[in-house]
Motif scaffolding. Structure first.
Motif, PDB file in Angstrom:
ATOM      1  N   ALA A 198       0.849  -1.227   0.053  1.00  0.00           N
ATOM      2  CA  ALA A 198       0.118   0.009  -0.098  1.00  0.00           C
ATOM      3  C   ALA A 198       0.911   1.250   0.063  1.00  0.00           C
ATOM      4  O   ALA A 198       2.018   1.083   0.847  1.00  0.00           O
ATOM      5  CB  ALA A 198      -1.210   0.094   1.246  1.00  0.00           C
ATOM      6  N   LYS A 199       0.653   2.207  -0.908  1.00  0.00           N
ATOM      7  CA  LYS A 199       1.316   3.292  -1.052  1.00  0.00           C
ATOM      8  C   LYS A 199       0.395   4.600  -0.518  1.00  0.00           C
ATOM      9  O   LYS A 199      -0.561   4.734  -1.388  1.00  0.00           O
ATOM     10  CB  LYS A 199       1.821   3.698  -2.493  1.00  0.00           C
ATOM     11  N   GLU A 249       4.794   3.708   2.799  1.00  0.00           N
ATOM     12  CA  GLU A 249       4.607   2.365   2.155  1.00  0.00           C
ATOM     13  C   GLU A 249       4.606   1.280   3.188  1.00  0.00           C
ATOM     14  O   GLU A 249       5.162   1.016   4.370  1.00  0.00           O
ATOM     15  CB  GLU A 249       5.763   1.828   1.385  1.00  0.00           C
ATOM     16  N   VAL A 250       3.236   0.512   3.168  1.00  0.00           N
ATOM     17  CA  VAL A 250       2.958  -0.570   4.056  1.00  0.00           C
ATOM     18  C   VAL A 250       2.935  -1.872   3.226  1.00  0.00           C
ATOM     19  O   VAL A 250       2.152  -2.108   2.364  1.00  0.00           O
ATOM     20  CB  VAL A 250       1.661  -0.397   4.699  1.00  0.00           C
ATOM     21  N   VAL A 277      -6.227  -1.099   5.059  1.00  0.00           N
ATOM     22  CA  VAL A 277      -5.110   0.129   4.762  1.00  0.00           C
ATOM     23  C   VAL A 277      -6.082   1.388   5.206  1.00  0.00           C
ATOM     24  O   VAL A 277      -5.627   2.361   5.875  1.00  0.00           O
ATOM     25  CB  VAL A 277      -4.781   0.152   3.724  1.00  0.00           C
ATOM     26  N   GLU A 278      -7.425   1.304   4.769  1.00  0.00           N
ATOM     27  CA  GLU A 278      -8.263   2.547   5.190  1.00  0.00           C
ATOM     28  C   GLU A 278      -8.268   2.613   6.673  1.00  0.00           C
ATOM     29  O   GLU A 278      -8.182   3.775   7.266  1.00  0.00           O
ATOM     30  CB  GLU A 278      -9.516   2.479   4.466  1.00  0.00           C
ATOM     31  N   ASP A 318      -0.785  -1.982  -4.571  1.00  0.00           N
ATOM     32  CA  ASP A 318      -0.009  -2.550  -5.451  1.00  0.00           C
ATOM     33  C   ASP A 318       0.261  -4.231  -5.383  1.00  0.00           C
ATOM     34  O   ASP A 318       0.439  -4.425  -3.992  1.00  0.00           O
ATOM     35  CB  ASP A 318       1.562  -1.993  -5.791  1.00  0.00           C
ATOM     36  N   HIS A 319       0.250  -4.780  -6.416  1.00  0.00           N
ATOM     37  CA  HIS A 319       0.582  -6.379  -6.142  1.00  0.00           C
ATOM     38  C   HIS A 319       2.234  -6.321  -6.031  1.00  0.00           C
ATOM     39  O   HIS A 319       2.837  -5.865  -6.462  1.00  0.00           O
ATOM     40  CB  HIS A 319       0.171  -7.288  -7.067  1.00  0.00           C
ATOM     41  N   GLU A 320       2.264  -7.050  -4.918  1.00  0.00           N
ATOM     42  CA  GLU A 320       3.951  -7.187  -4.643  1.00  0.00           C
ATOM     43  C   GLU A 320       4.435  -8.931  -5.065  1.00  0.00           C
ATOM     44  O   GLU A 320       5.638  -8.930  -4.984  1.00  0.00           O
ATOM     45  CB  GLU A 320       4.245  -7.139  -2.896  1.00  0.00           C
TER      46      GLU A 320
END
Lengths: 89, 89
Positions: free
Chosen positions: B6-7, B46-47, B61-62, B82-84
């Motif tokens: 998550a950005k 960045e998480v 994340v919200e 994003d997919h990591e």
């Protein structure tokens, strides 16, 4: 001259310790977000500026990053340039 | 479970004073970047986390933003997921 908005992201380099990120990670885990594996904290900087065109804006913002916004020893940066005309006119 | 990144961008609300942004603006002008009109400074976080799917990641994340990452009185936030997988596998 047109107004543009540069959105700059400055992040600690991957090899650099990020104590702020570790603290945020611990905080999230303490709050119950046990799925969190890693947190990195950087800066987000919006710069409104005037430029003749996008390539010129890009060059100027790159120089701002190198001279002031990012510490190139420990940080990476990237940015994008947005047109701001429609918001301001 | 898949790994996602998550950005998160946290910015001071437009009506809130941003002394850090003013200082950066002055610094840029002093360095000769006279075309700078305004600077706002926020955080970039960045998480990395595990989630069943993107909608679940988005919801978690919200919640992180509301509970810890952003101060909703003075800050706005937005993020993308994003997919990591390709980076980590």
């Amino acid at each position: 001259m047109k107004k543009v908005l540069a959105k700059v992201i400055v992040t600690p380099k991957p090899v650099v310790n990020d104590p702020q990120g570790l603290t945020v990670k611990q905080g999230l885990i303490t709050l119950g977000f046990r799925e969190v594996e890693d947190v990195r904290v950087g800066k987000y900087i919006e710069v409104s500026l005037e430029a003749e065109n996008v390539p010129e804006a890009r060059e100027r913002v790159e120089a701002m990053c190198r001279q002031l916004l990012a510490n190139h020893v420990i940080e990476d940066f990237h940015f994008e340039i947005d047109h701001e005309d429609r918001q301001r006119r």
